[in-house]
Enzyme design. Structure first.
Site, short mmCIF file in Angstrom:
data_model
loop_
_atom_site.label_atom_id
_atom_site.label_comp_id
_atom_site.label_asym_id
_atom_site.label_seq_id
_atom_site.Cartn_x
_atom_site.Cartn_y
_atom_site.Cartn_z
N ASP A 9 2.05 -2.94 9.65
CA ASP A 9 1.93 -3.55 8.22
C ASP A 9 2.73 -2.35 7.55
OD1 ASP A 9 0.87 -4.65 5.80
OD2 ASP A 9 -0.28 -2.76 5.75
N LEU A 10 3.12 -2.48 6.04
CA LEU A 10 4.02 -1.74 5.59
C LEU A 10 3.08 -0.71 4.74
CD1 LEU A 10 6.72 -0.39 4.72
CD2 LEU A 10 6.76 -2.19 3.03
N ASP A 11 2.36 -1.38 3.42
CA ASP A 11 1.59 -1.16 2.47
C ASP A 11 0.48 -0.57 2.99
OD1 ASP A 11 3.55 -1.69 0.31
OD2 ASP A 11 2.80 -3.73 0.63
N THR A 17 1.94 2.90 -0.69
CA THR A 17 2.26 2.01 -1.72
C THR A 17 1.12 1.24 -2.34
OG1 THR A 17 3.15 0.54 0.07
CG2 THR A 17 4.91 1.68 -1.69
N LYS A 45 -5.92 -5.97 -0.46
CA LYS A 45 -4.98 -5.49 0.55
C LYS A 45 -4.86 -6.59 1.75
CE LYS A 45 -6.23 -0.58 0.14
NZ LYS A 45 -7.05 0.67 0.65
N SER A 114 4.74 -7.61 7.22
CA SER A 114 4.39 -7.21 5.87
C SER A 114 4.24 -8.71 4.97
CB SER A 114 5.21 -6.12 5.28
OG SER A 114 4.99 -6.04 3.86
N ALA A 115 3.08 -8.45 3.94
CA ALA A 115 3.13 -9.63 3.45
C ALA A 115 4.04 -9.35 1.79
CB ALA A 115 1.79 -9.74 2.66
N LYS A 145 -1.93 -13.49 5.32
CA LYS A 145 -2.94 -12.73 6.21
C LYS A 145 -4.24 -13.17 5.41
CE LYS A 145 0.12 -8.78 7.32
NZ LYS A 145 0.26 -7.47 6.75
N GLU A 169 -2.92 -1.79 10.90
CA GLU A 169 -3.09 -2.42 9.73
C GLU A 169 -4.22 -1.39 9.17
OE1 GLU A 169 -3.14 -4.63 7.52
OE2 GLU A 169 -1.61 -6.21 8.26
N ASP A 170 -4.01 -1.76 7.88
CA ASP A 170 -5.15 -0.91 6.82
C ASP A 170 -6.03 -2.08 6.03
OD1 ASP A 170 -3.10 -1.78 4.94
OD2 ASP A 170 -3.75 -0.30 3.44
C1 BG6 Z 1 0.76 -6.46 1.20
C2 BG6 Z 1 0.08 -5.37 0.06
O1 BG6 Z 1 1.51 -5.47 1.99
O2 BG6 Z 1 1.73 -6.92 0.19
C3 BG6 Z 1 -0.64 -6.47 -1.05
O3 BG6 Z 1 -1.19 -5.11 0.74
C4 BG6 Z 1 0.22 -6.87 -1.97
O4 BG6 Z 1 -1.35 -5.69 -1.90
C5 BG6 Z 1 1.21 -7.92 -0.75
O5 BG6 Z 1 -0.17 -8.11 -2.95
C6 BG6 Z 1 2.58 -8.65 -1.63
O6 BG6 Z 1 3.46 -7.58 -2.03
P1 BG6 Z 1 4.63 -7.81 -3.00
O7 BG6 Z 1 5.34 -6.53 -3.04
O8 BG6 Z 1 5.28 -8.85 -2.53
O9 BG6 Z 1 3.99 -8.17 -4.32
MG MG Z 2 -1.60 -2.92 3.93
#
Ligand code: BG6
Ligand code: MG
Length: 219
Positions: A9-11, A17, A45, A114-115, A145, A169-170
């Site tokens: 996962d990224l964030d 972030t 998240k 990542s989402a 997710k 993943e967090d």
């Molecule tokens: C996920 C975050 O990685 O990405 C979420 O954990 C976030 O909090 C989601 O809403 C979507 O991100 P973005 O950058 O497309 O708004």
């Molecule tokens: Mg995350």
């Protein structure tokens, strides 16, 4: 089963972030006249932007039409993009670079799962685009997710089976997605939220190639 790939996962896993997402959502909530706590933020998240806004409005007890929701999500994203536009490699979380170096030297593949639709911008800013053999983000998925789509696409892009992959993943929703994909998982954070993960660590500094190999050998 030997581990052949790690899907990250990224964030909150590669970079911190999650804090910028939180601050932007909090700013929006405050503008709409209600408070939004870090505890509330746990529910957002891993969740897509649109779904995050719906949860936020639910917390504030607001029900808005689609056009307004779209405007609010866009507004939050402008604030969020402003925060991430100045990121650099100093924001890579501790332990990430050395863990990547170790697993890649051992021939283990890496993919992003990542989402976020802002994933590429972040990876470019922190200089990590080349660290991944495959990148799957919010622009490639149709299901958020805890749906396993993002990780199944990651495994597919690497030409591997789900059981060859370990997810980092967090988010609770991300651990559920990994489990539903048939993958082992490393929860990053507290066991209070991530109890369903195969193992839980508090930071990537606790991870090593040896520990990853052992995870593949455990039942
Ligand atoms: C996920 C975050 O990685 O990405 C979420 O954990 C976030 O909090 C989601 O809403 C979507 O991100 P973005 O950058 O497309 O708004
Ligand atoms: Mg995350």
């Amino acid at each position: 089963m030997a581990v052949k790939a790690c899907l990250f996962d990224l964030d909150g896993v590669i970079v911190d972030t999650a804090k910028y997402h939180y601050l932007a959502w909090k700013r929006l909530a405050n503008e709409l006249g209600f408070d939004f706590t870090e505890q509330d933020n746990e529910r957002l998240k891993g969740v897509s932007r649109v779904r995050s806004l719906e949860i936020l409005l639910e917390i504030g007890g607001l029900s808005l039409d689609e056009a307004t929701k779209e405007q609010l999500a866009a507004k939050k994203n402008v604030w969020y993009v402003e925060s991430i536009s100045t990121m650099d490699e100093r924001e890579i979380l501790p332990g990430v670079k050395s863990f990547f170096a170790a697993i890649r030297a051992a021939g283990i593949k890496t993919a992003l799962g990542s989402a976020s639709k802002n994933a590429m911008m972040i990876l470019k800013n922190v200089g990590m685009v080349q660290s991944f053999d495959a990148i799957v983000d919010g622009n490639h998925t149709s299901q958020a997710k805890p749906d396993p789509e993002v990780f199944l696409l990651g495994a597919k892009a690497l030409g591997l089976n789900p059981e060859d992959c370990v997810v980092f993943e967090d988010a609770e929703s991300g651990i559920e997605a990994a489990t539903r994909a048939g993958m082992r998982s490393v929860g990053m954070g507290s066991s209070e939220h991530l109890g369903q993960a195969t193992i839980v660590i508090s930071a990537m500094t606790e991870m090593s190639l040896e520990r990853l190999i052992a995870l593949g050998e455990s039942n």
